[in-house]
Design a protein around this motif. Sequence first.
Motif, PDB file in Angstrom:
ATOM      1  N   UNK A 135     -24.470  31.059  23.171  1.00 38.34           N
ATOM      2  CA  UNK A 135     -24.392  32.273  22.354  1.00 38.34           C
ATOM      3  C   UNK A 135     -23.271  33.180  22.851  1.00 38.34           C
ATOM      4  N   UNK A 136     -23.116  33.263  24.157  1.00 38.41           N
ATOM      5  CA  UNK A 136     -22.053  34.088  24.738  1.00 38.41           C
ATOM      6  C   UNK A 136     -20.675  33.597  24.325  1.00 38.41           C
ATOM      7  N   UNK A 137     -20.561  32.280  24.108  1.00 34.55           N
ATOM      8  CA  UNK A 137     -19.271  31.693  23.749  1.00 34.55           C
ATOM      9  C   UNK A 137     -18.907  31.954  22.280  1.00 34.55           C
ATOM     10  N   UNK A 138     -19.902  32.332  21.477  1.00 38.39           N
ATOM     11  CA  UNK A 138     -19.634  32.618  20.064  1.00 38.39           C
ATOM     12  C   UNK A 138     -18.937  33.963  19.912  1.00 38.39           C
ATOM     13  N   UNK A 180     -24.956  37.192  13.263  1.00 34.78           N
ATOM     14  CA  UNK A 180     -25.679  36.639  12.116  1.00 34.78           C
ATOM     15  C   UNK A 180     -26.666  35.554  12.552  1.00 34.78           C
ATOM     16  N   UNK A 181     -26.301  34.762  13.549  1.00 36.44           N
ATOM     17  CA  UNK A 181     -27.197  33.709  14.015  1.00 36.44           C
ATOM     18  C   UNK A 181     -28.460  34.307  14.629  1.00 36.44           C
ATOM     19  N   UNK A 197     -21.970  31.190   5.486  1.00 40.79           N
ATOM     20  CA  UNK A 197     -20.835  30.528   6.114  1.00 40.79           C
ATOM     21  C   UNK A 197     -20.800  30.815   7.615  1.00 40.79           C
ATOM     22  N   UNK A 198     -20.987  32.071   7.979  1.00 45.10           N
ATOM     23  CA  UNK A 198     -20.966  32.427   9.402  1.00 45.10           C
ATOM     24  C   UNK A 198     -22.098  31.757  10.163  1.00 45.10           C
ATOM     25  N   UNK A 199     -23.271  31.706   9.538  1.00 44.42           N
ATOM     26  CA  UNK A 199     -24.406  31.062  10.207  1.00 44.42           C
ATOM     27  C   UNK A 199     -24.125  29.582  10.399  1.00 44.42           C
ATOM     28  N   UNK A 200     -23.598  28.939   9.389  1.00 42.70           N
ATOM     29  CA  UNK A 200     -23.278  27.508   9.502  1.00 42.70           C
ATOM     30  C   UNK A 200     -22.253  27.269  10.605  1.00 42.70           C
ATOM     31  N   UNK A 201     -21.225  28.092  10.649  1.00 41.43           N
ATOM     32  CA  UNK A 201     -20.197  27.933  11.688  1.00 41.43           C
ATOM     33  C   UNK A 201     -20.762  28.219  13.075  1.00 41.43           C
ATOM     34  N   UNK A 202     -21.629  29.229  13.155  1.00 48.54           N
ATOM     35  CA  UNK A 202     -22.234  29.575  14.442  1.00 48.54           C
ATOM     36  C   UNK A 202     -23.111  28.434  14.937  1.00 48.54           C
ATOM     37  N   UNK A 226     -22.380  26.376  18.305  1.00 47.78           N
ATOM     38  CA  UNK A 226     -23.403  26.337  19.350  1.00 47.78           C
ATOM     39  C   UNK A 226     -23.771  24.889  19.672  1.00 47.78           C
ATOM     40  N   UNK A 227     -23.946  24.068  18.639  1.00 49.03           N
ATOM     41  CA  UNK A 227     -24.264  22.665  18.846  1.00 49.03           C
ATOM     42  C   UNK A 227     -23.153  21.972  19.624  1.00 49.03           C
ATOM     43  N   UNK A 228     -21.901  22.208  19.228  1.00 50.34           N
ATOM     44  CA  UNK A 228     -20.771  21.588  19.915  1.00 50.34           C
ATOM     45  C   UNK A 228     -20.694  22.036  21.365  1.00 50.34           C
TER      46      UNK A 228
END
Length: 186
Positions: free
Chosen positions: A131-134, A141-142, A168-173, A177-179
């Motif tokens: 989360x910190x890396x986002x 939004x996540x 869109x932001x949630x999907x990217x977040x 995060x997964x990556x």
Amino acid sequence: MTEQALIQAAQSGDQDAFAQLVEANQAMVYNLAYRMTGSPDDAADLTQEAFLNAWRGLARFGGQSAFSTWLYRLTSNACIDFLRREKRRGTLSMTVESGDEERQAEVPDDRWSPERQLERQEAREAVQKGLDALSPDHRQVLLLRELEGLSYQEIAQCLDLEEGTVKSRIARARLSLRDFLKKNNF
């Protein structure tokens, strides 16, 4: 007294009515600030800042949204401003609280083995680091969606964004995060 009556009384200068609104919403505001910053001290400061901003801006609250939605927005804005200021300084107050073990020791949960507790702590730390890396916008939004349980529409209203932008932001977040977690073997 209803929330609407408390808001109207507070808008008329009734500090006791505003205090009741604060009491009803302070846990939600603190939790949001904590999840956005990762620091209990920063979250406490930002909670105070959000309520101070609410008091100052109460006359402008028109009731088009729920009071809690308005507070979410004020809190989110205060947190994003804080994170941007910290980033400009070159340091970010995004440390994972090391007090988790202390709290567990104060309230031991015998259902969990020490190994399981360590695994859960490592998982929490990994997610917090992710989360910190986002970016602040993606983290915001996540957290509102996944941890606070707001709908896309509520998030859009709270942050004054289009619902498509929120999705869109949630999907990217989520993808970021997964990556991050995969890259770091979590």
